[in-house]
Design a protein around this motif. Structure first.
Motif, PDB file in Angstrom:
ATOM      1  N   PRO A  67      11.484  31.461  -1.022  1.00 54.58           N
ATOM      2  CA  PRO A  67      10.995  30.118  -0.719  1.00 54.58           C
ATOM      3  C   PRO A  67      12.138  29.208  -0.265  1.00 54.58           C
ATOM      4  CG  PRO A  67      10.192  30.864  -2.854  1.00 54.58           C
ATOM      5  CD  PRO A  67      11.250  31.827  -2.444  1.00 54.58           C
ATOM      6  N   VAL A  68      11.907  28.487   0.825  1.00 58.07           N
ATOM      7  CA  VAL A  68      12.887  27.545   1.369  1.00 58.07           C
ATOM      8  C   VAL A  68      12.165  26.234   1.666  1.00 58.07           C
ATOM      9  CG1 VAL A  68      14.569  27.063   3.190  1.00 58.07           C
ATOM     10  CG2 VAL A  68      14.239  29.415   2.395  1.00 58.07           C
ATOM     11  N   ARG A  69      12.718  25.156   1.192  1.00 58.26           N
ATOM     12  CA  ARG A  69      12.153  23.828   1.418  1.00 58.26           C
ATOM     13  C   ARG A  69      12.753  23.235   2.699  1.00 58.26           C
ATOM     14  NH1 ARG A  69      14.865  19.912  -1.403  1.00 58.26           N
ATOM     15  NH2 ARG A  69      15.043  21.438  -3.084  1.00 58.26           N
ATOM     16  N   ILE A  70      11.931  23.074   3.711  1.00 62.18           N
ATOM     17  CA  ILE A  70      12.373  22.504   4.982  1.00 62.18           C
ATOM     18  C   ILE A  70      12.061  21.018   4.976  1.00 62.18           C
ATOM     19  CG2 ILE A  70      12.222  22.632   7.486  1.00 62.18           C
ATOM     20  CD1 ILE A  70      13.222  25.220   6.206  1.00 62.18           C
ATOM     21  N   MET A  71      13.066  20.190   5.179  1.00 58.19           N
ATOM     22  CA  MET A  71      12.909  18.738   5.188  1.00 58.19           C
ATOM     23  C   MET A  71      13.421  18.218   6.527  1.00 58.19           C
ATOM     24  SD  MET A  71      14.600  18.146   1.396  1.00 58.19           S
ATOM     25  CE  MET A  71      14.076  16.439   1.208  1.00 58.19           C
ATOM     26  N   THR A  72      12.586  17.480   7.243  1.00 57.25           N
ATOM     27  CA  THR A  72      13.063  16.904   8.492  1.00 57.25           C
ATOM     28  C   THR A  72      12.785  15.413   8.518  1.00 57.25           C
ATOM     29  OG1 THR A  72      13.220  17.286  10.885  1.00 57.25           O
ATOM     30  CG2 THR A  72      11.010  17.179   9.961  1.00 57.25           C
ATOM     31  N   THR A  73      13.705  14.653   9.139  1.00 53.88           N
ATOM     32  CA  THR A  73      13.620  13.202   9.091  1.00 53.88           C
ATOM     33  C   THR A  73      14.275  12.572  10.308  1.00 53.88           C
ATOM     34  OG1 THR A  73      13.937  11.298   7.601  1.00 53.88           O
ATOM     35  CG2 THR A  73      15.796  12.819   7.857  1.00 53.88           C
ATOM     36  N   HIS A  74      14.074  11.284  10.444  1.00 54.85           N
ATOM     37  CA  HIS A  74      14.655  10.496  11.535  1.00 54.85           C
ATOM     38  C   HIS A  74      14.902   9.107  10.976  1.00 54.85           C
ATOM     39  CE1 HIS A  74      14.021   8.500  15.753  1.00 54.85           C
ATOM     40  NE2 HIS A  74      15.303   8.613  15.435  1.00 54.85           N
ATOM     41  N   LEU A  75      16.167   8.777  10.728  1.00 59.84           N
ATOM     42  CA  LEU A  75      16.496   7.519  10.070  1.00 59.84           C
ATOM     43  C   LEU A  75      16.579   6.364  11.068  1.00 59.84           C
ATOM     44  CD1 LEU A  75      19.100   8.629   7.384  1.00 59.84           C
ATOM     45  CD2 LEU A  75      16.600   8.765   7.368  1.00 59.84           C
ATOM     46  N   GLU A  76      16.575   5.155  10.514  1.00 59.56           N
ATOM     47  CA  GLU A  76      16.568   3.944  11.332  1.00 59.56           C
ATOM     48  C   GLU A  76      17.814   3.851  12.211  1.00 59.56           C
ATOM     49  OE1 GLU A  76      15.875   0.846  13.382  1.00 59.56           O
ATOM     50  OE2 GLU A  76      14.314   1.650  12.055  1.00 59.56           O
TER      51      GLU A  76
ATOM     52  N   LEU B 125      17.844  20.291   5.055  1.00 55.53           N
ATOM     53  CA  LEU B 125      17.532  18.921   5.481  1.00 55.53           C
ATOM     54  C   LEU B 125      18.113  18.725   6.869  1.00 55.53           C
ATOM     55  CD1 LEU B 125      16.659  15.930   5.101  1.00 55.53           C
ATOM     56  CD2 LEU B 125      18.872  15.566   3.955  1.00 55.53           C
ATOM     57  N   CYS B 126      17.258  18.422   7.846  1.00 56.18           N
ATOM     58  CA  CYS B 126      17.734  18.314   9.220  1.00 56.18           C
ATOM     59  C   CYS B 126      17.043  17.160   9.929  1.00 56.18           C
ATOM     60  CB  CYS B 126      17.479  19.620   9.981  1.00 56.18           C
ATOM     61  SG  CYS B 126      15.727  20.019  10.180  1.00 56.18           S
ATOM     62  N   GLY B 127      17.588  16.796  11.063  1.00 59.03           N
ATOM     63  CA  GLY B 127      16.968  15.765  11.876  1.00 59.03           C
ATOM     64  C   GLY B 127      17.987  14.887  12.559  1.00 59.03           C
ATOM     65  N   ASP B 128      17.490  13.758  13.040  1.00 58.72           N
ATOM     66  CA  ASP B 128      18.333  12.743  13.680  1.00 58.72           C
ATOM     67  C   ASP B 128      18.593  11.666  12.635  1.00 58.72           C
ATOM     68  OD1 ASP B 128      19.551  10.774  15.151  1.00 58.72           O
ATOM     69  OD2 ASP B 128      17.803  10.325  16.400  1.00 58.72           O
ATOM     70  N   PHE B 129      19.840  11.589  12.165  1.00 56.66           N
ATOM     71  CA  PHE B 129      20.180  10.660  11.092  1.00 56.66           C
ATOM     72  C   PHE B 129      20.707   9.323  11.628  1.00 56.66           C
ATOM     73  CE2 PHE B 129      20.076  14.835   9.324  1.00 56.66           C
ATOM     74  CZ  PHE B 129      19.517  14.668   8.075  1.00 56.66           C
ATOM     75  N   ASN B 130      20.894   9.225  12.932  1.00 54.70           N
ATOM     76  CA  ASN B 130      21.350   7.986  13.557  1.00 54.70           C
ATOM     77  C   ASN B 130      22.619   7.443  12.903  1.00 54.70           C
ATOM     78  OD1 ASN B 130      19.722   7.421  15.837  1.00 54.70           O
ATOM     79  ND2 ASN B 130      18.009   6.899  14.506  1.00 54.70           N
ATOM     80  N   LEU B 131      23.522   8.333  12.572  1.00 56.17           N
ATOM     81  CA  LEU B 131      24.805   7.951  12.000  1.00 56.17           C
ATOM     82  C   LEU B 131      25.809   9.042  12.313  1.00 56.17           C
ATOM     83  CD1 LEU B 131      25.207   9.816   9.135  1.00 56.17           C
ATOM     84  CD2 LEU B 131      23.260   8.366   8.520  1.00 56.17           C
ATOM     85  N   GLU B 132      27.082   8.686  12.214  1.00 53.07           N
ATOM     86  CA  GLU B 132      28.149   9.652  12.454  1.00 53.07           C
ATOM     87  C   GLU B 132      28.743  10.115  11.128  1.00 53.07           C
ATOM     88  OE1 GLU B 132      30.805   8.655  15.823  1.00 53.07           O
ATOM     89  OE2 GLU B 132      29.600   6.830  16.004  1.00 53.07           O
TER      90      GLU B 132
END
Length: 280
Positions: A131-140, A189-196
């Motif tokens: 089992p693998v928990r896939i989390m995707t997000t896009h921050l402000e 945890l992956c995605g566009d975090f809009n930060l460096e």
């Protein structure tokens, strides 16, 4: 397991053409993915550049036979009597155990352009990893106040999931909503975090000294080498220089499983570049 993450800009390329097919084709050229995580997927936004008036989750589902798709709308609104939605999507050909959508904090930041954000979580079962928990997000993007609050919420969310795996609730097989769930400390945890990577929100998310650390997959493989840019390479609308803001973080339980991380720096079917990771 191979995973691709990509901010699609509502499937709009730098040429102004909106095409979910080009996104799927580009992701497939990058990797024979088991999991595809997409940010900025639109439903019925005709005034977005290129016209995103279609139902993109439905269009993507038609382009991905054999995959299950899970769309989480961070924005769900009505305009002129019409419903419009905008958010993240996870598609996978692996068996799925459960799906959850988590709104992220949206604190006030007066006069600053912003919109609601969320994190979609899909727990899959990989034949080798379990089992693998896939989390995707896009921050402000615009509000640093909101972005930091969202980074902290992601940390708390991962810590909560990890604690459940370490101390699961009472098991039940009664067929009710209380029946046993799949809890796992293995997470991506992956995605566009809009930060460096130099910004404090990055340190907040990774928290490598915490009980439930998250490790940047790039740094696990390449140490202190600079991240390859994933944004503002071909289109400088949002800033003068290329930056890396699309990341893949790995939980402690998967730290030793990262084999490769690579990206397509040439494609222009979105204003971001797709990133792929292989765990084995």
């Amino acid at each position: 397991m191979k995973l691709v993450t990509w901010n699609t800009q509502w499937c709009c390329g730098n040429d102004g053409i909106v095409s979910p097919r080009r996104i799927v084709d580009g992701a497939r050229q990058l990797a024979d993915f088991d999991v595809l995580c997409l940010q900025e997927i639109a439903v019925n936004y005709p005034r977005l550049r290129g016209d995103a008036s279609g139902d993109q989750p439905a269009q993507l589902a038609a382009l991905l036979p054999g995959f299950q798709l899970f769309f989480g709308a961070a924005v769900d609104e009505w305009e002129g009597g019409e419903r419009r939605r905008f958010g993240n999507l996870i598609a996978t050909r692996l068996p799925v155990a459960q799906v959850q959508h988590h709104p992220l904090p949206y604190p006030p930041d007066a006069g600053v352009r912003s919109m609601p954000r969320m994190c979609t979580v899909v727990t899959v079962t990989d034949p080798a990893l379990g089992p693998v928990r896939i989390m995707t997000t896009h921050l402000e993007f615009y509000s640093k106040v909101q972005r930091m609050a969202q980074a902290r919420a992601l940390r708390e969310l991962h810590a909560q999931y990890s604690a459940q795996a370490a101390a699961p609730p009472e098991h039940s097989s009664d067929g009710s909503p209380f029946q046993g769930k799949v809890h796992t400390g293995r997470a991506v945890l992956c995605g566009d975090f809009n930060l460096e990577a130099r910004e404090p929100e990055y340190a907040t998310i990774s928290a490598e000294g915490d009980d439930a650390p998250l490790w940047d997959a790039w740094r696990l493989l390449h140490g202190k080498q600079p991240h390859p840019p994933t944004f503002r390479i071909h289109d400088r609308t949002y800033g003068p220089d290329p930056v890396a803001c699309d990341f893949v973080f790995i939980s402690d339980a998967l730290k030793g499983k990262v084999r490769r991380l690579w990206l397509d720096g040439e494609t222009q079917v979105s204003d971001h570049q797709p990133v792929a990771v292989e765990l084995a």
